[in-house]
Design an enzyme around this catalytic site. Structure first.
Site, PDB file in Angstrom:
ATOM      1  CD  GLN A   1      -1.735  -7.887  -0.237  1.00 59.71           C
ATOM      2  OE1 GLN A   1      -0.203  -7.967   0.050  1.00 59.71           O
ATOM      3  NE2 GLN A   1      -2.194  -8.904  -1.210  1.00 59.71           N
TER       4      GLN A   1
ATOM      5  CB  CYS B   1       1.443  -8.578  -2.715  1.00 65.63           C
ATOM      6  SG  CYS B   1       1.747  -9.776  -4.032  1.00 65.63           S
TER       7      CYS B   1
ATOM      8  CG  HIS C   1       4.481 -11.577  -0.540  1.00 68.29           C
ATOM      9  ND1 HIS C   1       3.060 -11.220  -1.029  1.00 68.29           N
ATOM     10  CD2 HIS C   1       5.034 -10.786   0.123  1.00 68.29           C
ATOM     11  CE1 HIS C   1       2.899 -10.319   0.096  1.00 68.29           C
ATOM     12  NE2 HIS C   1       3.896  -9.952   0.570  1.00 68.29           N
TER      13      HIS C   1
ATOM     14  CG  ASN D   1       5.564  -9.069   3.560  1.00 75.46           C
ATOM     15  OD1 ASN D   1       4.270  -8.711   2.817  1.00 75.46           O
ATOM     16  ND2 ASN D   1       5.644 -10.124   3.974  1.00 75.46           N
TER      17      ASN D   1
ATOM     18  CD1 TRP E   1       0.544  -9.150   2.712  1.00 74.22           C
ATOM     19  CD2 TRP E   1       1.576 -10.895   3.347  1.00 74.22           C
ATOM     20  NE1 TRP E   1      -0.021 -10.232   1.925  1.00 74.22           N
ATOM     21  CE2 TRP E   1       1.034 -11.159   2.537  1.00 74.22           C
ATOM     22  CE3 TRP E   1       2.277 -11.601   4.301  1.00 74.22           C
ATOM     23  CZ2 TRP E   1       0.892 -12.664   1.896  1.00 74.22           C
ATOM     24  CZ3 TRP E   1       2.219 -13.133   3.922  1.00 74.22           C
ATOM     25  CH2 TRP E   1       1.613 -13.531   2.876  1.00 74.22           C
TER      26      TRP E   1
END
Length: 567
Positions: free
Chosen positions: A72, A78, A249, A281, A283
């Site tokens: 991201q 997200c 998230h 995730n 990220w």
């Protein structure tokens, strides 16, 4: 059928560019702040660069496609990146979103064939839309601003994100959203959001076990899954918990399975298996640190071959395993995006789909008004569109999804918020062919929420039903898509007529023809009973006062005598 977005034909545009020897520049999504923001520039000076300006050997894919490819960027999307991670694990699905990808790849041997143009496909409001983009990407200090890959040579994620941003109006329009929407846009499936804090999943072991089986089935049949932990305050958004998870998230679910415990040959003869789920995730970091996290002691209970089989890695790449019990204990929201199988050639259950486009429209005349609001508005609720369908089996599982037209592209005009929508489901007479003017037996319905779509999965008995899609407040206008899935064709259609047509009786006597219900409390030995065997509904019978009241009374007496003395 695939529809070109804004009538831009990929093949025609690419051919023009090759003939003219120029790289494509998209006039509909220019290299300006208009394509980045709908409010104000919040990241400073942006330079748009083509992949060839960012690396010497750009590729659409490097070593295939993987959920690990995505990271991201400087955008709160997200929800979209998590959906992309799920998509990357399904070859049959990503090849729909990234069509003829081999033809779109850079060709080292024919650099002159490269035209700087790509196209991607998304399912929008009942049809696949083909979105064309050029390859100019926003950068700051020579780095991609938004979604990017682990490998600086790989650009599929950045290009898919740009196409999605174009369809939604600009990049900033992707800041905040619902993973369920992106999953549907990638698949054409049906998303079922589930609140894990409700229905006793956390307290009831049997319900938890049933939920695992449902999640496993969706995963095994090619569906996409996402999850999150609800943030109740603004301060909670993206707050990291002590267990390593992040609130507010979106996580992509990348695997669901039973993991065999034990070592050696004896492990295969034991029944010890853990129900487990793997997440990622967006990220690319910050993982769960509890039991069964990457380097936890628990993995010693699993053989090396089993760990290798399920792809356990000890690195901070954002992907991690949990037991399903820990998952239920920590996460609050789950989204199951089912791929609804309508192919008769499939080995799995085949659904019959009825798709209807409709709209809520205001009108001063209550007989024409189709924006009546929810059932709280008793005087106008039944003025909404009404759709009748039949359940033709003794009992059938029915899926109903109501989707409003996406408004994200109108954020610039201040009209981008979803309306609160929902629907009610009523059981009606077997011969119902006219619009309801009095509410019938309500058997179900969705929640009312300002989401792009609402959904229910319900078991219904044989009979006829009416779906009433509504906005929560009356007087709101918009377009919607109603999808009804049953085991056998449901003959779903809109009810448009208010009453039977005028007849010779009404013409001669000057009386209007009204719809009447006659409920017969008991009947045996006659045809026309409904599935409960106790009620025959008469949906159209001319009735008023005077002589017609006498005719109705005579008819009822005849029916009564027929029941008392069958034959």
């Amino acid at each position: 059928m695939v529809v070109p977005y804004e009538a831009q034909s990929f093949s025609a545009l690419r051919r023009q560019c090759r003939e003219n020897g120029r790289l494509f520049e998209d006039p509909l999504f220019p290299t300006s702040d208009q394509s980045l923001f709908y409010q104000n520039n919040c990241i400073g000076t942006v330079t748009w660069k083509r992949p060839k300006e960012l690396c010497s050997d750009p590729r659409l894919f490097v070593d295939g496609i993987s959920a690990h490819d995505l990271h991201q960027g400087q955008l709160g999307n997200c929800w979209f990146v998590a959906a992309c991670s799920s998509l990357a694990s399904r070859e049959a699905l990503w090849q729909k979103v990234i069509p003829d990808w081999k033809d779109q790849e850079w060709e080292e041997e024919k650099p002159e064939s490269y035209a700087g143009i790509f196209h991607f496909r998304f399912w929008r409001f009942g049809e696949w839309v083909d979105v064309v983009i050029d390859d100019r990407l926003p950068t700051v200090s020579g780095e991609l601003v938004y979604c990017h890959s682990n490998d600086s040579r790989e650009f599929w994620s950045a290009l898919v994100e740009k196409a999605y941003a174009k369809m939604c109006g600009c990049y900033e329009a992707l800041d905040g959203g619902n993973t369920a929407d992106a999953l549907v846009d990638f698949t054409g499936g049906v998303s079922e959001p589930m609140d894990l804090t409700e229905n006793g999943f956390k307290e009831d072991e049997e319900k938890c076990s049933e939920l695992f089986e449902r999640v496993l089935k969706v995963h095994d049949r090619g569906g996409l899954i996402s999850c999150s932990i609800k943030a109740t305050t603004a301060a909670d958004m993206e707050a990291k918990l002590s267990c390593g998870l992040v609130k507010g998230h979106a996580y992509a679910v990348t695997d669901v399975r039973r993991v065999r415990l034990g070592h050696g040959l004896m492990a295969y003869f034991r029944s010890d298996k853990l129900t487990m789920i793997r997440m990622r995730n967006p990220w690319g970091e910050k993982e769960w640190n509890g039991p069964w996290s990457d380097s936890s002691e628990e993995w010693k209970k699993v053989s090396n071959s089993e760990r290798e089989k399920i792809g356990v890695t000890v690195q901070d790449d954002g992907e991690f395993w949990m037991t399903f019990d820990d998952f239920i204990a920590n996460f609050t929201d789950l989204i199951l995006c089912r791929l609804i199988n309508t192919s008769y050639l499939s080995l799995h259950k085949t659904w019959e789909e009825a798709v209807i486009r409709g709209s809520w429209r205001c009108h001063d005349d209550p007989l024409i008004n189709r924006a009546g609001g929810c059932t709280n508005n008793k005087h106008s609720f039944l003025q909404n569109p009404q759709y009748v369908f039949d359940v033709k089996k003794p009992e059938d599982e029915v899926l109903i999804c109501l989707q409003q037209k996406d408004r994200r592209a109108t954020l610039r005009e201040g009209r981008g918020e979803n309306m609160a929508i929902g629907f009610e489901l009523h059981r009606v007479e077997l011969n119902r062919t006219y619009r309801m003017h009095v509410t019938q037996q309500k058997v179900g319905g969705s929640a009312f929420i300002n989401s792009r779509s609402v959904f229910i999965r319900i078991d219904l008995k044989e009979g006829r039903y009416v779906t009433i899609p509504t906005t929560f407040d009356p007087g709101l206008e918009g377009d919607f898509l109603l999808r009804t899935f049953t085991d056998v064709p449901s003959d779903c259609r809109e009810l448009t007529l208010h009453e039977p047509p005028q007849t010779c009786w009404s013409g001669l006597c000057g009386y209007p023809s009204l719809v009447t219900q006659v409920h017969i409390q008991q009947a045996t030995g006659i045809a026309g009973q409904d599935s409960d065997g106790v009620t025959v509904e008469i949906d159209a019978f001319p009735v008023c006062d005077g002589r017609y009241a006498e005719l109705l009374l005579s008819w009822c007496q005849w029916v009564h005598s027929t029941i008392e003395e069958p034959g």
